[in-house]
Design a protein around this motif. Sequence first.
Motif, PDB file in Angstrom:
ATOM      1  N   PHE A 274     -54.778 -16.913 -22.889  1.00  0.00           N
ATOM      2  CA  PHE A 274     -55.867 -15.941 -22.822  1.00  0.00           C
ATOM      3  C   PHE A 274     -57.229 -16.639 -22.860  1.00  0.00           C
ATOM      4  N   GLN A 275     -57.372 -17.705 -23.632  1.00  0.00           N
ATOM      5  CA  GLN A 275     -58.620 -18.466 -23.636  1.00  0.00           C
ATOM      6  C   GLN A 275     -58.853 -19.124 -22.277  1.00  0.00           C
ATOM      7  N   TYR A 276     -57.793 -19.654 -21.687  1.00  0.00           N
ATOM      8  CA  TYR A 276     -57.894 -20.299 -20.377  1.00  0.00           C
ATOM      9  C   TYR A 276     -58.328 -19.282 -19.315  1.00  0.00           C
ATOM     10  N   ASP A 277     -57.722 -18.109 -19.333  1.00  0.00           N
ATOM     11  CA  ASP A 277     -58.077 -17.076 -18.357  1.00  0.00           C
ATOM     12  C   ASP A 277     -59.512 -16.589 -18.549  1.00  0.00           C
ATOM     13  N   ARG A 278     -59.942 -16.456 -19.796  1.00  0.00           N
ATOM     14  CA  ARG A 278     -61.315 -16.060 -20.061  1.00  0.00           C
ATOM     15  C   ARG A 278     -62.286 -17.131 -19.576  1.00  0.00           C
ATOM     16  N   LYS A 279     -61.943 -18.382 -19.773  1.00  0.00           N
ATOM     17  CA  LYS A 279     -62.815 -19.475 -19.333  1.00  0.00           C
ATOM     18  C   LYS A 279     -62.895 -19.513 -17.804  1.00  0.00           C
ATOM     19  N   LEU A 280     -61.747 -19.273 -17.145  1.00  0.00           N
ATOM     20  CA  LEU A 280     -61.754 -19.239 -15.669  1.00  0.00           C
ATOM     21  C   LEU A 280     -62.596 -18.087 -15.122  1.00  0.00           C
TER      22      LEU A 280
ATOM     23  N   PRO B 255     -70.615 -15.091 -30.863  1.00  0.00           N
ATOM     24  CA  PRO B 255     -69.261 -15.357 -30.372  1.00  0.00           C
ATOM     25  C   PRO B 255     -68.912 -16.841 -30.464  1.00  0.00           C
ATOM     26  N   LYS B 256     -67.691 -17.097 -30.826  1.00  0.00           N
ATOM     27  CA  LYS B 256     -67.213 -18.474 -30.935  1.00  0.00           C
ATOM     28  C   LYS B 256     -67.046 -19.037 -29.524  1.00  0.00           C
ATOM     29  N   PRO B 257     -67.558 -20.224 -29.260  1.00  0.00           N
ATOM     30  CA  PRO B 257     -67.437 -20.781 -27.905  1.00  0.00           C
ATOM     31  C   PRO B 257     -65.979 -21.109 -27.570  1.00  0.00           C
ATOM     32  N   LEU B 258     -65.637 -20.887 -26.308  1.00  0.00           N
ATOM     33  CA  LEU B 258     -64.285 -21.189 -25.845  1.00  0.00           C
ATOM     34  C   LEU B 258     -64.139 -22.681 -25.586  1.00  0.00           C
ATOM     35  N   PRO B 259     -62.947 -23.229 -25.811  1.00  0.00           N
ATOM     36  CA  PRO B 259     -62.741 -24.648 -25.501  1.00  0.00           C
ATOM     37  C   PRO B 259     -62.806 -24.900 -23.994  1.00  0.00           C
ATOM     38  N   SER B 260     -62.983 -26.141 -23.629  1.00  0.00           N
ATOM     39  CA  SER B 260     -63.084 -26.488 -22.210  1.00  0.00           C
ATOM     40  C   SER B 260     -61.711 -26.406 -21.539  1.00  0.00           C
ATOM     41  N   LEU B 261     -61.732 -26.298 -20.221  1.00  0.00           N
ATOM     42  CA  LEU B 261     -60.477 -26.228 -19.458  1.00  0.00           C
ATOM     43  C   LEU B 261     -59.676 -27.516 -19.596  1.00  0.00           C
TER      44      LEU B 261
ATOM     45  N   TRP C  26     -59.491 -29.379 -22.171  1.00  0.00           N
ATOM     46  CA  TRP C  26     -58.852 -29.357 -23.485  1.00  0.00           C
ATOM     47  C   TRP C  26     -57.655 -28.401 -23.485  1.00  0.00           C
ATOM     48  N   LEU C  27     -57.764 -27.300 -22.752  1.00  0.00           N
ATOM     49  CA  LEU C  27     -56.723 -26.271 -22.759  1.00  0.00           C
ATOM     50  C   LEU C  27     -55.510 -26.627 -21.896  1.00  0.00           C
ATOM     51  N   LYS C  28     -55.722 -27.306 -20.772  1.00  0.00           N
ATOM     52  CA  LYS C  28     -54.622 -27.565 -19.829  1.00  0.00           C
ATOM     53  C   LYS C  28     -53.432 -28.306 -20.449  1.00  0.00           C
ATOM     54  N   PRO C  29     -53.613 -29.432 -21.138  1.00  0.00           N
ATOM     55  CA  PRO C  29     -52.430 -30.099 -21.702  1.00  0.00           C
ATOM     56  C   PRO C  29     -51.768 -29.286 -22.817  1.00  0.00           C
ATOM     57  N   ARG C  30     -52.550 -28.516 -23.548  1.00  0.00           N
ATOM     58  CA  ARG C  30     -51.983 -27.691 -24.604  1.00  0.00           C
ATOM     59  C   ARG C  30     -51.165 -26.539 -24.027  1.00  0.00           C
ATOM     60  N   LEU C  31     -51.638 -25.983 -22.926  1.00  0.00           N
ATOM     61  CA  LEU C  31     -50.869 -24.940 -22.236  1.00  0.00           C
ATOM     62  C   LEU C  31     -49.537 -25.493 -21.745  1.00  0.00           C
ATOM     63  N   THR C  32     -49.577 -26.659 -21.147  1.00  0.00           N
ATOM     64  CA  THR C  32     -48.357 -27.276 -20.632  1.00  0.00           C
ATOM     65  C   THR C  32     -47.377 -27.567 -21.758  1.00  0.00           C
ATOM     66  N   PHE C  33     -47.865 -28.170 -22.839  1.00  0.00           N
ATOM     67  CA  PHE C  33     -46.986 -28.510 -23.956  1.00  0.00           C
ATOM     68  C   PHE C  33     -46.381 -27.266 -24.599  1.00  0.00           C
ATOM     69  N   SER C  34     -47.205 -26.244 -24.842  1.00  0.00           N
ATOM     70  CA  SER C  34     -46.690 -25.050 -25.506  1.00  0.00           C
ATOM     71  C   SER C  34     -45.723 -24.285 -24.609  1.00  0.00           C
ATOM     72  N   ARG C  35     -45.945 -24.334 -23.309  1.00  0.00           N
ATOM     73  CA  ARG C  35     -45.021 -23.659 -22.397  1.00  0.00           C
ATOM     74  C   ARG C  35     -43.683 -24.386 -22.350  1.00  0.00           C
ATOM     75  N   VAL C  36     -43.716 -25.705 -22.272  1.00  0.00           N
ATOM     76  CA  VAL C  36     -42.477 -26.488 -22.278  1.00  0.00           C
ATOM     77  C   VAL C  36     -41.733 -26.297 -23.602  1.00  0.00           C
ATOM     78  N   ALA C  37     -42.465 -26.307 -24.707  1.00  0.00           N
ATOM     79  CA  ALA C  37     -41.837 -26.112 -26.019  1.00  0.00           C
ATOM     80  C   ALA C  37     -41.232 -24.722 -26.146  1.00  0.00           C
ATOM     81  N   SER C  38     -41.920 -23.708 -25.648  1.00  0.00           N
ATOM     82  CA  SER C  38     -41.374 -22.352 -25.764  1.00  0.00           C
ATOM     83  C   SER C  38     -40.160 -22.166 -24.855  1.00  0.00           C
ATOM     84  N   LEU C  39     -40.199 -22.722 -23.650  1.00  0.00           N
ATOM     85  CA  LEU C  39     -39.040 -22.591 -22.765  1.00  0.00           C
ATOM     86  C   LEU C  39     -37.840 -23.378 -23.282  1.00  0.00           C
TER      87      LEU C  39
END
Length: 135
Positions: free
Chosen positions: A126-132, A5-11, A13-26
């Motif tokens: 989904f990666q963030y939730d799996r990591k949590l 299995p491919k390792p998941l990125p760290s939390l 690393w994921l947090k700023p990308r989640l924020t940016f993609s959510r702001v961009a999508s909204l």
Amino acid sequence: MARTPKPLPSLEWLKPRLTFSRVASLSSFFALAGVLLGWNLWFAAIPGKLLWVILALQLIPLLLLAPGLLLGHARAHAWACFVVNLYFIQGVLAAFDPSKALYGWLLALLSLALFCAALLYTRWRFQYDRKLAGE
């Protein structure tokens, strides 16, 4: 041959990308709704009751997605990727008409931006939730 299995990125690393993609999508979601509303109300010469029918048909799919997108649900962002393809097609078709070229390009670019941002948000969420969950 077993797959590793491919390792998941760290939390972190994921947090700023989640924020940016959510702001961009909204932001692209609301800009898309604004372009649709603005074009139909001010620039398209649509008579009376037909205007409200066209607005309803164009905005109802976005209104159905709005609660999930505002709450940050990954599945709503995934569904937005499917629904936004309709607006992309409409934008490309409108871009070929010289009188609607700007509207068509705006619609196509905003729907493409929404598609990419929502797709990235879905993946990273989904990666963030799996990591949590400890995976």
